[in-house]
Scaffold this motif. Sequence first.
Motif, short mmCIF file in Angstrom:
data_model
loop_
_atom_site.label_atom_id
_atom_site.label_comp_id
_atom_site.label_asym_id
_atom_site.label_seq_id
_atom_site.Cartn_x
_atom_site.Cartn_y
_atom_site.Cartn_z
N GLU A 140 0.61 -1.12 0.09
CA GLU A 140 -0.15 -0.05 -0.16
C GLU A 140 0.92 1.30 0.05
O GLU A 140 0.11 2.34 -0.57
CB GLU A 140 -0.83 0.04 1.20
N ALA A 141 1.88 1.23 0.55
CA ALA A 141 2.73 2.55 0.69
C ALA A 141 3.31 2.77 -0.54
O ALA A 141 4.05 2.17 -1.40
CB ALA A 141 4.08 2.13 1.84
N ALA A 142 2.98 4.26 -0.97
CA ALA A 142 3.42 5.00 -2.00
C ALA A 142 4.80 5.55 -2.06
O ALA A 142 5.54 5.63 -3.02
CB ALA A 142 2.38 5.79 -2.76
N LEU A 143 5.06 6.14 -0.82
CA LEU A 143 6.39 6.91 -0.48
C LEU A 143 7.47 6.09 -0.80
O LEU A 143 8.61 6.77 -1.62
CB LEU A 143 6.35 7.16 0.70
N PRO A 144 7.86 4.78 -0.84
CA PRO A 144 9.23 4.23 -1.11
C PRO A 144 9.23 4.13 -2.57
O PRO A 144 10.49 4.08 -2.84
CB PRO A 144 8.95 2.79 -0.39
N HIS A 145 8.41 4.44 -3.30
CA HIS A 145 8.72 4.22 -4.70
C HIS A 145 8.72 5.62 -5.43
O HIS A 145 8.79 5.73 -6.88
CB HIS A 145 7.25 3.45 -5.47
N ARG A 146 9.02 6.92 -4.69
CA ARG A 146 9.03 8.17 -5.09
C ARG A 146 10.32 8.12 -5.85
O ARG A 146 11.33 7.70 -5.10
CB ARG A 146 8.56 9.17 -4.22
N GLU A 147 10.50 9.01 -6.82
CA GLU A 147 11.79 9.22 -7.36
C GLU A 147 12.63 9.98 -6.46
O GLU A 147 13.93 9.73 -6.26
CB GLU A 147 11.83 9.81 -8.85
N ASN A 148 12.03 11.03 -5.91
CA ASN A 148 12.76 11.96 -4.89
C ASN A 148 12.21 11.37 -3.52
O ASN A 148 12.20 12.02 -2.70
CB ASN A 148 12.27 13.37 -5.03
N LEU A 149 12.82 10.24 -3.09
CA LEU A 149 12.30 9.56 -1.90
C LEU A 149 13.11 10.26 -0.82
O LEU A 149 12.53 10.68 0.18
CB LEU A 149 12.81 7.99 -1.93
N ALA A 150 14.16 10.64 -0.74
CA ALA A 150 15.10 11.36 0.48
C ALA A 150 14.48 12.50 0.68
O ALA A 150 14.12 12.89 1.92
CB ALA A 150 16.74 11.31 -0.07
N GLU A 151 13.97 13.54 -0.24
CA GLU A 151 13.61 14.84 -0.04
C GLU A 151 12.14 14.37 0.37
O GLU A 151 11.90 15.24 1.43
CB GLU A 151 13.46 15.36 -1.38
N SER A 152 11.42 13.64 0.00
CA SER A 152 10.08 13.33 0.41
C SER A 152 9.97 12.71 1.88
O SER A 152 9.32 13.39 2.62
CB SER A 152 9.24 12.32 -0.41
N LEU A 153 11.07 11.94 2.26
CA LEU A 153 10.83 11.41 3.83
C LEU A 153 11.40 12.59 4.57
O LEU A 153 10.81 12.79 5.47
CB LEU A 153 11.89 10.41 3.66
N PHE A 154 12.18 13.46 4.17
CA PHE A 154 12.88 14.67 4.92
C PHE A 154 11.58 15.43 5.38
O PHE A 154 11.23 15.94 6.50
CB PHE A 154 14.04 15.34 4.46
N VAL A 155 11.06 15.93 4.30
CA VAL A 155 10.01 16.71 4.25
C VAL A 155 8.74 16.35 5.24
O VAL A 155 8.37 16.97 6.10
CB VAL A 155 9.12 17.25 3.09
N GLU A 156 8.36 15.09 4.87
CA GLU A 156 7.25 14.46 5.87
C GLU A 156 7.55 14.20 7.03
O GLU A 156 6.86 14.34 8.24
CB GLU A 156 6.82 13.22 5.14
N GLY A 157 9.06 13.61 7.31
CA GLY A 157 9.50 13.65 8.68
C GLY A 157 9.68 14.77 9.54
O GLY A 157 9.22 14.95 10.65
N LEU A 158 10.13 15.83 8.85
CA LEU A 158 10.31 16.92 9.72
C LEU A 158 8.79 17.74 9.91
O LEU A 158 8.87 18.33 10.84
CB LEU A 158 10.87 17.89 8.73
N SER A 159 7.77 17.46 9.31
CA SER A 159 6.53 17.98 9.49
C SER A 159 6.00 17.34 11.01
O SER A 159 5.59 18.08 11.64
CB SER A 159 5.54 17.54 8.50
N ARG A 160 6.33 16.13 10.98
CA ARG A 160 6.15 15.36 12.16
C ARG A 160 6.75 15.84 13.42
O ARG A 160 6.28 15.94 14.48
CB ARG A 160 6.00 13.86 11.92
N VAL A 161 8.12 16.11 13.44
CA VAL A 161 8.84 16.39 14.41
C VAL A 161 8.22 18.09 14.75
O VAL A 161 8.13 18.07 16.02
CB VAL A 161 10.30 16.70 13.79
#
Length: 235
Positions: free
Chosen positions: A202-223
């Motif tokens: 189900e997860a779409a995030l791991p398949h994004r081309e800009n995974l590192a940037e996406s993970l950073f943005v989403e994780g920072l938002s939660r922090v």
Amino acid sequence: MDDSVIWARPERRARGPKPAHTRAEIAAAGIRVATEEGLEAVTMRRVAAELGTGTTSLYRYVAKKEDIHDLMVDAALGEQPPPPSTGDWRADLTAVAHQMRAGMLRHPWLGTLSVMRPSLGPNSLRWMEFTLSILDGLGLTADEMFIATVTVTTYVLGSAVTELAERSAATTRAQWMAAQGAYGDALATGDRYPVLARIMVEAALPHRENLAESLFVEGLSRVLDGVAGRLGAGA
């Protein structure tokens, strides 16, 4: 050997000839060596050679290798000023985090030195003051302000180190995922690890081309959500 903090020592002695090199030049030489050869190559002898001087002469400016490290960190932090303040604490902390990440990705050695030897140079202090001032007046205690800034910094550091490790790996993430082949398919369709299997499907995030940037943005938002929770409903 002078064991005092380099920032507590004057750059130029009151007496004697004008120095042939400045601290900025020493920092730049150390950064060049670290960029081209790695942080472990930054020694008194190697930096002296980069400056075209003798090791003994370099001791006129710095007492030890760690002084060069301090100069390097502060020089890297001074490459860009803190972002303009908007008055919106969340937007300002987000901007700080992105600039920190950019600096660490630009200088892979910076994260290592920041952990080993937090710098108290003028550029570092300017960043500390700016970051703490973002949270000042929001109802947090001094300890809560400290925890919030350290939490954001630690998150940025961890994200940058992970991204740099992936960049230096011989196999890219896409290549690694492709190499899993039938084994990965079996995990995703099997019932031994049901939660993992569901996430793999189900997860779409791991398949994004800009995974590192996406993970950073989403994780920072939660922090920052966590910081907001300490501010109360008005955050």
